[in-house]
Enzyme design. Structure first.
Site, PDB file in Angstrom:
ATOM      1  N   GLU A  62     -21.838  30.038 -50.062  1.00 37.62           N
ATOM      2  CA  GLU A  62     -21.042  31.120 -50.654  1.00 37.62           C
ATOM      3  C   GLU A  62     -21.856  32.354 -51.011  1.00 37.62           C
ATOM      4  OE1 GLU A  62     -18.644  27.388 -51.340  1.00 37.62           O
ATOM      5  OE2 GLU A  62     -20.758  27.943 -51.391  1.00 37.62           O
ATOM      6  N   GLU A 119     -17.907  20.801 -52.008  1.00 36.44           N
ATOM      7  CA  GLU A 119     -17.393  20.699 -53.373  1.00 36.44           C
ATOM      8  C   GLU A 119     -16.330  19.605 -53.463  1.00 36.44           C
ATOM      9  OE1 GLU A 119     -17.636  24.846 -55.633  1.00 36.44           O
ATOM     10  OE2 GLU A 119     -16.652  25.072 -53.698  1.00 36.44           O
TER      11      GLU A 119
END
Length: 698
Positions: free
Chosen positions: A129, A109
């Site tokens: 995640e 990210e």
């Protein structure tokens, strides 16, 4: 070079290089986040700097959040990862990410927040995640579809599986893929950006223009919902990507955060995060330092070529470790080798093994009938019949033949390892390595530490477990260690339910709907009813107060030993594993109830779950009291890895925490107060103590 503790700052002409330095994986903890922001500000303030390269060096970019801060205030303290990415993305000077090694989760990210990305071809990029019951919460669901396209981004986010950087060549995710030094390449790329006066490219500014996006999202919703019923995160990942398609970037970012916070509060995510931490904690032994010298394990011996011995042999051969396989009779040895060949041939037929791998693994196995062949092995594991007299003979011979420093291991699942060690003159070299059948498939390995087991032997076996891809849990010495000691109570609870009115089908069905891979009666059939029956008889001989004769003993006397004989609690057709209800068993159960004067009562599925799971929990608490397990989370790892406990529940001990320990204690006291109740229903003192203090196991 100058440093800002968690990150370093260098300058190569007009290019500033910020190198993250938070070993071992550049976890994006508060110190590193603060350092990145401070050094970006420094580069912005320096008129001599025209562009910035952000890197983790040539070994790793960042594996994401710093797990050492999980649950701490630091995790949410400013600057958050959102803040860092916003600073980088808004930077007026071009920022180039130089990606090598792992670039996962928050690391990816952060890289997507940079204006350009240069990656080494073998770097690993992913957003895992979902495996923690979450979604990428720092813009991953919004930037990935803009850089990869909707379908590719969905696959990356919903699967949670990383991919090599070379697979992303030609996408907007990576501007350049290289094979040499990624830092040199990124600095050169940054120079070309400066020389070409290229403006920063921001993922947030990319418009998603995909006419197939909506049908694709609808298809994904249907398939993901069906495949992940117990877990909300995968479907929520799809919804968040959908927001990237239908909303403005900032609105999508806000909705992503809302979904992330909602998932954080779900019991499923709490369970998965617990498992993540538990599987890392399990290797930490307070009295065995991380730098304990290890013994060299280059060659292994296995005694016994039956189902277990053959599986253990394959486990080591699969890891490229040569194995000497010993049997006492040629016929048994030939049968064992043929079973190994058949198993490998089946894997090859399924495309899981090549011919070269098949040949290589078989070549690593040396069959023998002579104990002398074990004289030069570094570790020998016995997998012989589960009787102390047999173990005594084997370890006596091993003590005489094995070289000094060789580790002598028993695969016993129930017997006293200290007694086994006493049959040698080197008890410090004796350890239990309890594999679970089939040993070449099951992940769990109980490492049983004897009273005199040397620390370096324990450390060596823990390290070896990683080499052979097992999840190792250390247990102390007691009958059944962790897993089988608890399963005895679980089995007793299920037998009691069946005797009082529940059918085997109801008990199995209730627990399978709870999430277990298999109910206790089906599991009994798979393992073999004779194994548990022999254990009961052995215990009855030494402890007259132990559980008396049960229905399973009647089935054994009839030759109904489970799947291996075609009948047990259920009936099985040749070549199939489907459990078929058998009226013969119903008749036997009814007769047993009449003979024992049992009045049948109606039993709910909820009672089935409470009695069976709380029996596990109560014995788990006693195991902690006795020091057999170091942590409650170790018990959870045993049940998740070896007994099919549902991952979305996090293990029996975490499940008890989730239900509330006072509620567990109250139920156990109710069971213990029933007429004729077994003493083991009485709540364990540790369980009561924690409940009264308002505390939990984990």
């Amino acid at each position: 070079m100058s440093e800002n503790s968690a990150a370093e700052y260098e300058q190569f002409g007009p290019i500033a290089v910020i190198t993250m330095n938070n070993p071992p994986v550049n976890g994006l903890g508060l110190a590193l986040r603060s350092a990145i922001v401070a050094l970006v500000d420094r580069a912005l303030a320096d008129p001599q700097v025209s562009a910035i390269v952000l890197t983790g060096g040539e070994k790793i970019f960042s594996a994401g959040a710093d797990i050492r801060e999980f649950g701490e205030q630091k995790q949410a303290s400013a600057p958050t990862l959102h803040d860092v990415i916003e600073v980088v993305e808004a930077c007026s000077k071009p920022v180039v990410a130089a990606i090598a090694g792992a670039c996962l989760g928050g690391g990816l990210e952060l890289a997507m927040g940079c204006h350009f990305r240069v990656a080494r071809s073998d770097a690993s990029l992913g957003l895992p995640e979902v495996k923690l019951g979450l979604l990428p919460g720092a813009g991953g669901t919004q930037r990935a579809p803009r850089l990869l396209g909707v379908e590719r981004a969905l696959n990356l986010i919903v699967s949670g599986e990383p991919e090599r950087a070379k697979n992303f060549a030609g996408t907007a995710l990576l501007d350049e893929v290289v094979d040499g030094s990624v830092l040199d390449a990124a600095v050169a790329f940054a120079r070309s950006v400066v020389d070409g006066k290229l403006a920063p490219k921001r993922a947030r500014d990319i418009k998603i223009d995909d006419p197939h996006a909506e049908p694709l999202l609808q298809f994904a919703r249907t398939t993901v919902a069906a495949a992940s019923r117990q877990f909300p995160a995968p479907l929520q990942c799809v919804e968040a990507v959908g927001h990237a398609v239908s909303k403005r970037f900032d609105e999508g970012l806000r909705l992503e955060r809302e979904i992330f916070m909602g998932l954080m509060a779900t019991p499923e995510s709490k369970a998965l995060r617990h498992i993540f931490a538990a599987e890392r904690a399990v290797s930490k032994l307070p009295d065995v330092p991380a730098d304990t010298p290890l013994r060299d394990i280059r060659r292994v011996g296995v005694i016994g070529a039956g189902t277990m011995g053959g599986g253990i042999t394959m486990t080591f051969a699969d890891a490229g470790i040569p194995v000497v396989l010993l049997e006492t009779k040629q016929e048994a040895l030939d049968r064992g080798i043929e079973n190994i060949r058949r198993n490998y041939a089946a894997s090859m037929k399924k495309g899981k093994l090549t011919q070269a791998q098949y040949d290589q693994r078989l070549a690593l196995i040396e069959p023998t009938l002579d104990y002398a062949a074990l004289a030069d092995v570094d570790l020998v594991i016995e997998a012989v019949f589960e009787e102390m007299s047999v173990k005594r003979e084997v370890f006596g011979r091993l003590d005489a033949i094995a070289k000094p420093g060789a580790i002598l291991a028993s695969n016993t699942s129930m017997l006293d390892l200290n007694e086994i060690a006493s049959y040698t003159k080197r008890p410090q070299d004796v350890i239990g390595l309890h594999f679970f059948s089939p040993a070449n498939v099951m992940r769990l390995l109980e490492i049983v530490r004897g009273a005199k087991t040397a620390p370096d032997v324990l450390a060596t076996c823990m390290n070896l477990a990683r080499r052979i891809r097992k999840t190792a849990v250390v247990a102390g010495v007691c009958e059944g260690f962790i897993g089988n000691r608890m399963i005895e109570r679980y089995g007793a609870a299920s037998n009691l339910l069946m005797a009082q009115g529940a059918s085997p089908q109801q008990v199995d069905g209730a627990l399978q709907r709870f999430g277990l891979a298999m109910g206790p009666f089906r599991m009994n059939d798979l393992a073999g009813l004779d194994i548990a029956s022999a254990a009961r008889k052995r215990k009855a001989a030494s402890d007259p107060s132990s559980q008396g004769r049960v229905v399973a003993d009647v089935l054994c006397e009839m030759g109904r030993l489970g799947q291996k004989t075609g009948s047990g609690w259920y009936r099985y057709e040749a070549g199939k594993r489907d459990a078929i209800q058998d009226p013969v068993v119903d008749t036997i159960i009814e007769q047993f109830r009449r003979e024992n004067g049992i009045t049948v009562r109606k039993i709910s599925d909820q009672e089935v779950i409470e009695r069976c799971i709380y029996a596990l929990v109560n014995e788990g608490a006693r195991i902690l009291e006795d020091g057999i397990a170091a942590r409650a989370s170790d018990i959870d790892v045993v049940y998740l890895s070896g007994y099919g406990f549902p991952r979305h529940r996090g293990g029996p001990m975490l499940y008890a925490d989730t239900v509330g320990l006072p509620n567990v204690v109250r139920a156990l006291r109710r069971f213990a107060a029933e007429p004729g109740a077994e003493a083991w229903w009485e709540p364990a003192p540790l369980l009561v103590k924690l409940a009264e203090a308002g505390r939990s196991f984990n």
